[in-house]
Design an enzyme around this catalytic site. Structure first.
Site, mmCIF file in Angstrom:
data_model
loop_
_atom_site.group_PDB
_atom_site.id
_atom_site.type_symbol
_atom_site.label_atom_id
_atom_site.label_comp_id
_atom_site.label_asym_id
_atom_site.label_seq_id
_atom_site.Cartn_x
_atom_site.Cartn_y
_atom_site.Cartn_z
ATOM 1 N N CYS A 187 -38.637 0.994 5.720
ATOM 2 C CA CYS A 187 -39.731 1.968 5.713
ATOM 3 C C CYS A 187 -40.496 1.779 4.411
ATOM 4 O O CYS A 187 -40.374 0.746 3.758
ATOM 5 C CB CYS A 187 -39.223 3.399 5.899
ATOM 6 N N ARG A 228 -37.000 7.583 6.238
ATOM 7 C CA ARG A 228 -36.780 7.047 7.585
ATOM 8 C C ARG A 228 -35.721 5.949 7.639
ATOM 9 O O ARG A 228 -34.808 6.016 8.466
ATOM 10 C CB ARG A 228 -38.101 6.526 8.173
ATOM 11 N N ASP A 232 -43.991 9.091 9.247
ATOM 12 C CA ASP A 232 -43.313 9.408 7.990
ATOM 13 C C ASP A 232 -43.327 10.918 7.763
ATOM 14 O O ASP A 232 -44.392 11.523 7.676
ATOM 15 C CB ASP A 232 -44.040 8.699 6.838
#
Length: 150
Positions: A11, A17, A119
């Site tokens: 990420c 994440r 996100d």
């Protein structure tokens, strides 16, 4: 030995994440010999996992003890590595920086879906929980697919 020896979730900052995906995968797949890591594309300095991501993981009886953000490096990868990004843009950036990378997908692409994993950074606990739920579904598909391929 299977096709893949290492799986790297990627990420942006390696604080939300990708560490959540790593923790979910490690909880779901305990018998595989695939090494599972998470990395970020923009890691200026080491940070712990985001507190809200940690709360959500804890709520689901998961943890990633002593996690510290790390940036993706060429030394992380070899011909037996699969990389799953959270967004198409992250996939593109990795492909540009590491053109020799062959097994590179977004996690949704690998799971047979389209789009990006949003996100949750800066959002509410509910945003993090929604991200967790989406990742749990995608990681489950990933585990099944990798078990078929390996």
């Amino acid at each position: 030995m299977g096709k893949y020896q290492k799986l790297i979730f990627v990420c942006t900052g390696n604080t939300c994440r990708s560490p959540m995906a790593e923790a979910i995968y490690k909880n779901m797949e305990k018998i595989s010999d695939i090494r599972v890591l998470s990395r970020g594309l923009v890691v200026l300095f080491s940070e712990p996992i985001n507190p809200k991501a940690e709360i959500v993981l804890h709520k689901h009886d998961l943890e990633l003890p002593n996690h510290v953000s790390k940036g993706l490096k060429a030394s992380d990868m070899n011909e037996n590595t699969i990389i799953l990004t959270m967004t198409a843009d992250q996939k593109r950036k990795i492909a540009e920086k590491y053109p020799e990378t062959t097994d590179l997908y977004t996690i949704k692409e690998f799971a047979g879906e389209s789009g990006d994993v949003v996100d949750p950074y800066g959002g509410t606990l509910i945003d993090y929980e929604e991200c967790y739920s989406e990742l749990a579904r995608l990681v489950k598909k990933t585990v099944y697919k990798l078990n078929e391929e390996n």
